[in-house]
Design a protein around this motif. Sequence first.
Motif, short mmCIF file in Angstrom:
data_model
loop_
_atom_site.label_atom_id
_atom_site.label_comp_id
_atom_site.label_asym_id
_atom_site.label_seq_id
_atom_site.Cartn_x
_atom_site.Cartn_y
_atom_site.Cartn_z
N GLU A 214 12.01 20.40 -8.62
CA GLU A 214 11.64 20.78 -7.25
C GLU A 214 10.76 19.73 -6.59
O GLU A 214 10.77 19.56 -5.37
CB GLU A 214 10.94 22.13 -7.25
CG GLU A 214 11.86 23.29 -7.65
CD GLU A 214 11.12 24.60 -7.79
OE1 GLU A 214 11.78 25.64 -7.86
OE2 GLU A 214 9.87 24.58 -7.84
N ALA A 215 9.97 19.00 -7.41
CA ALA A 215 9.10 17.95 -6.88
C ALA A 215 9.86 16.66 -6.64
O ALA A 215 9.30 15.70 -6.10
CB ALA A 215 7.94 17.70 -7.83
N GLY A 216 11.13 16.62 -7.03
CA GLY A 216 11.93 15.42 -6.82
C GLY A 216 11.68 14.33 -7.83
O GLY A 216 12.05 13.17 -7.62
N ALA B 89 0.37 17.84 -11.70
CA ALA B 89 0.40 19.22 -11.23
C ALA B 89 1.45 20.04 -11.96
O ALA B 89 1.32 21.26 -12.10
CB ALA B 89 0.67 19.25 -9.72
N ALA B 90 2.49 19.36 -12.43
CA ALA B 90 3.55 20.06 -13.16
C ALA B 90 3.24 20.18 -14.65
O ALA B 90 4.09 20.57 -15.43
CB ALA B 90 4.88 19.34 -12.97
N GLY B 91 2.04 19.81 -15.03
CA GLY B 91 1.64 19.96 -16.43
C GLY B 91 1.77 18.69 -17.23
O GLY B 91 1.71 18.71 -18.45
N GLY B 92 1.97 17.57 -16.55
CA GLY B 92 2.07 16.30 -17.25
C GLY B 92 3.35 16.13 -18.01
O GLY B 92 3.44 15.30 -18.92
N MET C 20 3.58 10.42 -7.04
CA MET C 20 4.44 10.86 -8.14
C MET C 20 3.62 11.24 -9.36
O MET C 20 3.89 12.25 -10.02
CB MET C 20 5.43 9.75 -8.49
CG MET C 20 6.51 9.50 -7.45
SD MET C 20 7.63 8.17 -7.93
CE MET C 20 8.35 8.85 -9.43
N GLU C 21 2.58 10.44 -9.66
CA GLU C 21 1.74 10.75 -10.81
C GLU C 21 0.99 12.06 -10.59
O GLU C 21 0.82 12.85 -11.52
CB GLU C 21 0.75 9.61 -11.04
CG GLU C 21 1.39 8.33 -11.55
CD GLU C 21 2.13 8.54 -12.86
OE1 GLU C 21 1.62 9.29 -13.72
OE2 GLU C 21 3.22 7.98 -13.02
N GLU C 22 0.54 12.30 -9.36
CA GLU C 22 -0.17 13.55 -9.07
C GLU C 22 0.76 14.74 -9.21
O GLU C 22 0.36 15.81 -9.69
CB GLU C 22 -0.77 13.48 -7.67
CG GLU C 22 -1.93 12.51 -7.55
CD GLU C 22 -2.43 12.36 -6.13
OE1 GLU C 22 -1.77 12.91 -5.21
OE2 GLU C 22 -3.47 11.71 -5.93
N LYS C 23 2.01 14.58 -8.79
CA LYS C 23 2.98 15.67 -8.94
C LYS C 23 3.28 15.93 -10.41
O LYS C 23 3.44 17.08 -10.83
CB LYS C 23 4.26 15.32 -8.18
CG LYS C 23 4.12 15.39 -6.67
CD LYS C 23 5.41 15.01 -5.98
CE LYS C 23 5.27 15.08 -4.47
NZ LYS C 23 6.52 14.68 -3.77
N ARG C 24 3.35 14.86 -11.19
CA ARG C 24 3.56 15.03 -12.63
C ARG C 24 2.40 15.81 -13.24
O ARG C 24 2.59 16.70 -14.06
CB ARG C 24 3.69 13.67 -13.31
CG ARG C 24 5.00 12.95 -13.04
CD ARG C 24 5.03 11.64 -13.83
NE ARG C 24 6.16 10.81 -13.47
CZ ARG C 24 7.36 10.91 -14.00
NH1 ARG C 24 7.59 11.83 -14.92
NH2 ARG C 24 8.34 10.11 -13.64
N VAL D 2 0.84 -1.20 0.00
CA VAL D 2 0.00 0.00 0.00
C VAL D 2 0.87 1.25 0.00
O VAL D 2 0.60 2.22 -0.71
CB VAL D 2 -0.94 0.01 1.22
CG1 VAL D 2 -1.62 1.36 1.38
CG2 VAL D 2 -1.99 -1.08 1.08
N ARG D 3 1.94 1.23 0.80
CA ARG D 3 2.85 2.38 0.86
C ARG D 3 3.47 2.66 -0.51
O ARG D 3 3.57 3.81 -0.94
CB ARG D 3 3.93 2.12 1.90
CG ARG D 3 4.77 3.36 2.23
CD ARG D 3 5.85 3.05 3.25
NE ARG D 3 5.29 2.55 4.49
CZ ARG D 3 5.50 1.34 4.97
NH1 ARG D 3 6.25 0.48 4.31
NH2 ARG D 3 4.97 0.97 6.12
N GLU D 4 3.86 1.60 -1.22
CA GLU D 4 4.44 1.77 -2.55
C GLU D 4 3.40 2.28 -3.54
O GLU D 4 3.69 3.14 -4.38
CB GLU D 4 5.02 0.44 -3.03
CG GLU D 4 5.60 0.46 -4.43
CD GLU D 4 6.82 1.36 -4.57
OE1 GLU D 4 7.24 1.61 -5.71
OE2 GLU D 4 7.37 1.81 -3.53
#
Length: 206
Positions: A186-188, A149-152, A143-147, A134-136
């Motif tokens: 910046e999102a790593g 948010a960064a415009g895909g 990570m997908e949400e950050k991508r 679940v943690r993974e």
Amino acid sequence: MTDKPPIDPIAKFITEDQDPEQVARIYEKLSQLLTTGEEPLYIAVQKPITLDLTPEILVMTNRRFMHYVPDLFGRAKFVDYIWRDMKTVEMEENVWRATVTIDVNNGERIRVDNLVKEQARRLYAIAQQMEENVREELRLRGMEEKRAAAGGVILGGLPSYTSGSSAAAPVDEPVQALGKLKQLLEAGLISQEEYDAKKKEIMARL
């Protein structure tokens, strides 16, 4: 050609001093509750101190865990939780038996005592593995949400600009690409080396 003997589906659940009759009854009920692709991983039957008590049972599948709870009138019910609902799992061992405690995110607590130690250890190991899964899953989703948010933007998906093309690329397109690239850094989601290499590539095509 000799026919192979049929595989007993409950054989793997009665290796740690389990009661075969209890496991068989639970497995029959469980088979009616499983969803498509769901597989039982373990069935643990409590060892009551007195013979007149109906044992509690913990069932773990690849998708959820279930608590079989008897009442004073001989009835019982399954209470199930998906693995993402599990907050913590603990195991305690004493001289003869062991206890498994699972805290759920909604504040509920499942505590089954008088388990054979080997059963409790199997339950604990499965719960730990599912917690890690679940943690993974949450990490990858983050990570997908950050991508998004960064415009895909992904490393292979940044626009390229070729010098000498019939129509010059608008100035704001490389600026936007650099901005999104910076957000990924910046999102790593990318390393400094990847950022520098892609930035150099974009700047060279201006």
